[in-house]
Design an enzyme around this catalytic site. Structure first.
Site, short mmCIF file in Angstrom:
data_model
loop_
_atom_site.label_atom_id
_atom_site.label_comp_id
_atom_site.label_asym_id
_atom_site.label_seq_id
_atom_site.Cartn_x
_atom_site.Cartn_y
_atom_site.Cartn_z
N CYS A 2 0.82 -1.29 -0.14
CA CYS A 2 0.03 -0.13 -0.12
C CYS A 2 0.92 1.26 -0.11
CB CYS A 2 -0.96 0.08 1.21
SG CYS A 2 -1.83 -1.41 1.45
N ARG A 27 4.65 0.49 -6.65
CA ARG A 27 4.46 -0.19 -5.29
C ARG A 27 3.16 -1.42 -5.58
NH1 ARG A 27 6.58 2.28 -0.58
NH2 ARG A 27 4.89 1.27 0.79
N TRP A 74 -3.07 -2.43 -1.28
CA TRP A 74 -2.65 -3.67 -2.18
C TRP A 74 -3.30 -4.54 -1.17
CZ3 TRP A 74 1.50 -7.63 -1.44
CH2 TRP A 74 1.65 -8.32 -2.45
N ASN A 100 -0.95 1.50 6.00
CA ASN A 100 -0.27 0.41 5.32
C ASN A 100 0.45 -0.63 6.25
OD1 ASN A 100 1.39 -1.22 3.56
ND2 ASN A 100 3.02 0.56 3.56
N GLY A 101 0.10 -1.71 6.34
CA GLY A 101 0.53 -2.69 7.04
C GLY A 101 -0.47 -3.76 7.41
N GLU A 480 20.37 -21.34 -7.64
CA GLU A 480 19.88 -19.91 -7.60
C GLU A 480 21.00 -19.07 -7.85
OE1 GLU A 480 17.19 -18.73 -8.34
OE2 GLU A 480 17.35 -16.71 -7.79
N LYS A 484 21.35 -16.27 -11.03
CA LYS A 484 21.56 -14.92 -10.82
C LYS A 484 22.69 -14.29 -11.63
CE LYS A 484 18.13 -13.75 -9.67
NZ LYS A 484 17.21 -14.94 -9.66
N GLU A 487 22.24 -14.36 -15.46
CA GLU A 487 21.05 -13.70 -15.83
C GLU A 487 21.39 -12.29 -15.87
OE1 GLU A 487 17.08 -13.78 -14.62
OE2 GLU A 487 17.72 -14.42 -12.47
N HIS A 503 31.87 -36.28 -10.50
CA HIS A 503 31.59 -37.33 -11.67
C HIS A 503 31.36 -36.56 -13.04
CE1 HIS A 503 30.05 -40.40 -9.07
NE2 HIS A 503 29.78 -39.34 -8.19
N LYS A 603 10.54 -10.04 -17.63
CA LYS A 603 10.15 -9.91 -16.15
C LYS A 603 9.26 -11.27 -16.06
CE LYS A 603 10.05 -9.46 -11.68
NZ LYS A 603 11.19 -10.32 -11.14
C1 AGP Z 1 14.51 -15.19 -12.10
O1 AGP Z 1 15.47 -14.35 -11.95
C2 AGP Z 1 14.15 -15.06 -13.69
N1 AGP Z 1 13.73 -13.91 -13.99
C3 AGP Z 1 13.19 -16.22 -14.28
O2 AGP Z 1 13.80 -17.49 -14.23
C4 AGP Z 1 11.98 -16.31 -13.42
O3 AGP Z 1 12.07 -16.78 -11.94
C5 AGP Z 1 10.89 -17.26 -14.03
O4 AGP Z 1 10.69 -16.79 -15.44
C6 AGP Z 1 9.41 -17.54 -13.53
O5 AGP Z 1 8.85 -16.61 -13.35
P1 AGP Z 1 7.59 -16.56 -12.22
O6 AGP Z 1 7.99 -16.50 -10.96
O7 AGP Z 1 7.11 -15.09 -12.41
O8 AGP Z 1 6.56 -17.42 -12.76
#
Ligand code: AGP
Length: 608
Positions: A2, A27, A74, A100-101, A480, A484, A487, A503, A603
């Protein structure tokens, strides 16, 4: 999250409030509202939808009056409806509030107030605050607010006005709130962008503080009514920087938001020895007891969250779990039945593969629980139950705060299922809740290592490859961390189970291949990880280790040490991932990459 904007001064409040609210749209919100005081007349306008739409429908900017509060909501408590939009009022209609909260004890306060004859118009936790102020109001608004705040448990940033007082009261606990100081006018706001166009002089409210604003004066008090003095700060940001909270990139801002995000995600969902998500998980206790199998479907970082969730659920709730790439699951005619629960994890709630996997599972009779960050998203709407990560909008393409928030939600589901299935005794639930409550502060302490991690990035940003190793619940974190780095910096990085390295991948090891190893203390594979590190070192590898604070063993055998506090084995991933997020971020910045908008990436991948 919010957003709040308030104004008191010589100008018309409405245009200033709406202009400010629009600067907080990043936000994320689902409804908005405004209230101004025109002499003693209260004017309220609010509705669901975007500010532009509402303004076209009911005109928000032409309200009279030079005192006002406004809010973009939100939804957390209560559906997305006009009645639940803020501002909210007391019975008299003279006290107006935006919030907000999350107020954790709102239901007990609501029944207490109802017994005293208060009538409620909304389902929100916020509205009880207006009635609580009314209950304590004897003519002095500040005193009534202080008395009301003493009854609240949970987080709040509040803007409060009364039609018979030329003052605006602000209050803060956990949810940020800023006071903007003008000339013959003063402001309140959830974040700098909303007031930056009107003033650069701000005072940051701390937890359990209130501010009483008139057009010419601002006074600060603690909850005992004791006056407090604070330095007025000067904001140096420009507007775009302000949306990034002064950080250079959204990704860095979102990494640093994680402690607050985790606090918001657990707020209202925990008691000392209980997890309160039964009204979000629309499965009866009987249905939970009958769950034979859980399948987690997701993509990318959300898939990594699922892998951590598998360890959590199998260890604490004793339910078999499979984690599937959503894109694979949907095409392999999976065996699913009514005793299968499918958990779809998605920050955006719009990933095409995850949505398709959910539909496939639903068609076969599975119950669907989704963990999403965006309310009203397709995955949210098509699920039987949704538990929201309360990460707020994640602007950076590389997912960071949504990931750790997903892990918290998976942990909440795990403890809740374990309790309902009777495999987690009350004492265990109490301990698991206690471990979770420690996280925000522990995450904050890792973030304080920021400069030290940046130094390490400086030593490696010219490399072209990297290997990330982890075991057990930290193997998904190795994946992960590697994702990071890939990408945002375009360095080829591979996550691998530490034991599997011999292996094959061990052939890659030389002094040019940095090896990041998650070597936090646990009573399961810690010693084995030490051996894996030795295998790398004996082939001339360079090792950066993520270690538990105070570890004396690992530092003897590695080249670089990054430390995280100790928590339970099962929550370590939420701490170990932070140095990897920061490392990837700084490497990318040093390589001149477009950190928030990496090449080729979206995204939300809404296509197959
Ligand atoms: C994560 O850093 C990437 N941008 C990508 O792997 C993302 O996690 C994936 O496309 C899934 O997106 P979502 O969580 O919106 O479903």
């Amino acid at each position: 999250m919010c957003g709040i904007v308030g104004y008191i001064g010589n100008r018309k409040a409405a245009p200033i409030l709406i202009k400010g609210l629009k600067k907080l749209e990043y936000r994320g919100y689902d409804s908005a509202g405004i209230c101004t005081l025109n002499d003693k007349e209260v004017i309220i306008k609010k509705d669901i939808g975007k500010i532009e739409e509402i303004d076209k429908k009911i005109s928000l900017t032409n309200l009279e009056g030079n005192i006002g509060i406004s809010h973009c909501r939100w939804a957390t408590h209560g559906a997305v409806t006009k009645e639940n939009a803020h501002p909210h009022t007391d019975c008299s209609g003279k006290i107006l509030i935006v919030h907000n909260g999350i107020i954790e004890n709102y239901s007990e306060l609501k029944s207490e107030l109802e017994k005293k004859g208060h009538k409620f118009k909304s389902e929100t936790d916020t509205e009880i605050i207006a009635h609580l102020v009314e209950e304590n109001y004897k003519g002095n608004l500040k005193e009534a607010v202080l008395k009301a705040l003493k009854r609240l448990e949970g987080s709040y940033a509040l803007g409060i006005i009364h039609s018979e007082h030329d003052e605006l009261i602000a209050a803060r606990n956990e949810s940020p709130l800023i006071i903007g100081m003008g000339d013959g006018e003063n402001f309140i706001s959830s974040d700098v962008p909303a007031i930056l166009g009107d003033t650069k002089k701000v005072v940051y409210l701390d937890n359990k503080e209130i501010a009483v604003l008139t057009k010419d004066n601002v006074e600060l008090f603690d909850l005992d009514g004791k006056k407090k003095d604070k330095k007025v700060e000067e904001i140096e940001w420009n507007a775009e920087q302000a949306q990034k909270g002064g950080f250079e990139h959204f990704m860095l801002k979102e990494i640093f938001e994680q402690p607050q995000v985790i606090s918001e995600t657990i707020n209202g969902r925990l008691e000392d020895s209980d997890v309160l998500i039964n009204d979000e998980i629309k499965l009866s206790e009987k249905e939970i007891k009958e769950i034979k199998r859980i399948i987690i479907v997701a993509c990318g970082t959300s898939w990594h969250a699922g892998l951590v969730g598998e360890f959590m659920i199998e260890e604490l709730a004793k339910i078999p779990v499979e984690v599937e790439y959503a894109s694979e699951f949907r095409y392999r005619d999976p065996i699913v039945d009514k005793n299968t629960v499918v958990i779809a994890i998605s920050q955006s709630g719009e990933t095409a593969d995850t949505l398709a996997a959910l539909r496939e599972a639903k068609k076969k009779g599975a119950k669907i629980i989704s963990i999403v960050n965006v309310k009203g998203s397709s995955i949210d709407r098509e699920s039987d139950s949704t538990i929201y990560t309360r990460a707020g909008p994640e602007i950076g393409v590389a997912s960071t705060k949504a990931f750790t928030s997903q892990l918290v939600v998976l942990y909440l589901i795990t403890v809740y299922f374990g309790k309902v299935k009777g495999v987690l005794p009350a004492e265990q639930v109490r301990n698991r809740v206690r471990d979770l409550r420690k996280l925000p502060l522990q995450m904050q302490s890792v973030l304080e290592e920021n400069d030290y991690i940046k130094l390490h990035a400086k030593q490696f940003y010219k490399k072209t490859n990297a290997l990330y190793l982890g075991r057990g619940i930290n193997y998904p974190i190795a994946l992960e961390g590697a994702l990071k780095l890939k990408e945002v910096s375009y360095i080829h990085a591979e996550g691998y189970p530490a034991a599997e390295m011999k292996h094959g991948p061990i052939a890659l090891i030389d002094k040019e291949m940095p090896v990041v190893v998650i070597a936090t203390k646990d009573n399961i594979t810690y010693k084995k990880v030490l051996s894996n590190i030795q295998e790398v070192k004996s082939r001339g590898g360079v090792v950066i280790a993520i270690e538990s604070k105070g570890d004396e063993e690992v530092k003897k055998i590695v080249d670089h040490n990054l430390y995280v506090p100790e928590n339970s084995y099962i929550l370590t991933p939420l701490l170990a991932v932070i140095p990897l997020q920061l490392f990837a971020y700084y490497v990318a910045v040093m390589r001149g990459c477009d950190v928030d908008r990496p090449r080729n990436l979206a995204k939300a991948v809404c296509v197959e």
